[in-house]
Design a protein around this motif. Structure first.
Motif, mmCIF file in Angstrom:
data_model
loop_
_atom_site.group_PDB
_atom_site.id
_atom_site.type_symbol
_atom_site.label_atom_id
_atom_site.label_comp_id
_atom_site.label_asym_id
_atom_site.label_seq_id
_atom_site.Cartn_x
_atom_site.Cartn_y
_atom_site.Cartn_z
ATOM 1 N N ASP A 28 0.832 -1.206 0.000
ATOM 2 C CA ASP A 28 0.000 0.000 0.000
ATOM 3 C C ASP A 28 0.865 1.253 0.000
ATOM 4 O O ASP A 28 0.572 2.225 -0.698
ATOM 5 C CB ASP A 28 -0.933 -0.023 1.227
ATOM 6 N N ASP A 83 0.246 6.710 3.508
ATOM 7 C CA ASP A 83 0.123 5.468 4.280
ATOM 8 C C ASP A 83 0.978 5.487 5.542
ATOM 9 O O ASP A 83 1.434 4.452 6.003
ATOM 10 C CB ASP A 83 0.509 4.267 3.382
ATOM 11 N N HIS A 108 -4.869 6.034 6.074
ATOM 12 C CA HIS A 108 -6.072 5.340 6.553
ATOM 13 C C HIS A 108 -5.855 4.658 7.902
ATOM 14 O O HIS A 108 -6.675 3.818 8.293
ATOM 15 C CB HIS A 108 -6.557 4.313 5.514
ATOM 16 N N HIS A 109 -4.750 4.973 8.605
ATOM 17 C CA HIS A 109 -4.531 4.338 9.910
ATOM 18 C C HIS A 109 -5.418 4.984 10.978
ATOM 19 O O HIS A 109 -5.442 6.200 11.128
ATOM 20 C CB HIS A 109 -3.068 4.464 10.332
ATOM 21 N N THR A 128 -4.617 3.103 1.661
ATOM 22 C CA THR A 128 -4.348 4.472 1.223
ATOM 23 C C THR A 128 -4.547 4.568 -0.287
ATOM 24 O O THR A 128 -4.962 5.600 -0.805
ATOM 25 C CB THR A 128 -2.923 4.897 1.640
ATOM 26 N N ASP A 158 -3.220 -4.667 1.077
ATOM 27 C CA ASP A 158 -3.749 -4.258 2.383
ATOM 28 C C ASP A 158 -5.023 -5.001 2.779
ATOM 29 O O ASP A 158 -5.410 -4.981 3.950
ATOM 30 C CB ASP A 158 -3.990 -2.746 2.436
HETATM 31 MN MN MN Z 1 -2.001 0.852 4.296
#
Ligand code: MN
Ligand code: 5GP
Length: 334
Positions: A28, A83, A108-109, A128, A158
């Motif tokens: 990702d 990411d 996107h964490h 991401t 991912d």
């Molecule tokens: Mn990721």
């Protein structure tokens, strides 16, 4: 939070971009960096895609990765992190920040620390790469087969190739669109990522599997890779990325752990979970983070001590010592 229109405005307004991703880049990280970098370049921008240690070998099949360089080739107007959950894990030389250029944080964490000047962070996105795809479509950027393969690789890796709990209808629609429109080959990409391993990496997996143990009445499975094993079987670290999945494949196991002795006083821990254990919160106890189902941390201790510390935390967790903040509660909070 900075919305899509504002990010698109910044991408349109500025001309010189440096793009970076997280430490130990995965599919990702590389895929989202490459997709955005190539799209900006096609739009006539000056782009430096930077990965100081070089692109991990298993992702070099992606066309365009040869443009990713170990050091920046320009002074940026804007820095884009992809990411990457926090500033400390952003894999860019410190000199890049001397420019004073603003940082756009695209990620996107769940545990993202919002370290950017502009934060475009969506924990509900599977990858991401999915967020980058949204930006490219929203901004009217021209996509091509290289960009489609990069985004597909980001999303596929991912989601564990469309197996993990983040595999949504949106993810399938996105992947289907990329395959139908750009003629990319899912089987080839899966082969490149998973079936180009070295003999040594499989022999190493065999040794690592022999360390597999259960704890907490079979709810926890862990295994470890010592320095000694890594010397015996010298394989790039990214080829050991998927080892951890074996721990979570055991019936009844809720938390799977993989300990890697990366230095004499340094142990990297990969955390995976099934059902309601939010491992990003557990990894946070050791200064790490990630997602509810996949997280990581690095503990400044020798292997055996790191294992003891983590297993002790899990003992407390299962004894109900106030750590039971589950993924479900997390979702309610959002
Ligand atoms: Mn990721
Ligand atoms: P992995 O176990 O594959 O290295 O990482 C799993 C997930 O946790 C990834 O999303 C990764 O970005 C995140 N992660 C891994 N190590 C760390 C860490 O030390 N700190 C934080 N914040 N996240 C990590």
């Amino acid at each position: 939070m900075t919305g899509r229109e504002e990010i698109l405005h910044l991408l349109a307004k500025y001309h010189r971009f440096i793009l970076g991703c997280h430490l130990h880049p995965d599919g990702d990280a590389i895929g989202s960096l490459l997709a955005l970098g190539l799209a900006l370049e096609t739009a006539g921008k000056d782009v430096a895609m930077v990965v100081p240690g070089g692109v991990p070998v298993i992702y070099r099949f992606l066309e365009g990765t040869e443009k990713i360089l170990p050091a920046p080739s320009l002074t940026p107007e804007v820095i884009i992190a992809l990411d990457c959950a926090d500033r400390e894990r952003l894999l860019l030389p410190e000199t890049v920040f001397a420019s004073g250029a603003p940082v756009i944080n695209i990620d996107h964490h769940l545990s993202n620390s919002m370290f950017g000047d502009f934060n475009h962070v969506f924990p509900e996105a599977a990858a991401t790469g999915e967020i980058v795809h949204d930006l490219l479509i929203g901004g009217g950027f021209a996509l091509d087969k290289r960009i489609a393969e990069a985004i597909y690789t980001a999303v596929a890796t991912d989601t564990g190739f469309f197996r993990f709990s983040n595999t949504s209808g949106r993810v399938f629609a996105l992947a289907a669109g990329l395959v139908a429109t750009y003629g990319i080959s899912p089987s080839r990409i899966a082969e490149e990522v998973y079936e180009e391993r070295s003999y040594d990496s499989l022999r190493l997996l065999g040794e690592v599997l022999s360390t597999l143990r259960l704890a907490e009445d079979g709810k926890v499975a862990w295994m470890a890779m010592s320095r000694q094993l890594m010397v015996l079987y010298p394989v790039p670290l990214e080829e050991t990325e998927n080892f951890v999945n074996s721990t979570i494949s055991i019936r009844g196991v809720e938390v799977g752990l993989f300990f890697k002795e990366v230095g004499p006083e340094e142990t990297k821990v990969s955390w995976r979970s099934k059902i309601a254990v939010d491992v990003s919160r557990l990894a946070a106890h050791f200064g790490g983070g990630g997602h509810a189902r996949a997280a990581g941390c690095t503990i400044k201790a020798p292997l055996a001590q790191a294992i003891d510390q983590v297993l002790l935390l899990l003992r407390e967790y299962y004894a109900g010592a106030g750590l039971k903040n589950t993924a479900e509660e997390e979702r309610e909070r959002v």
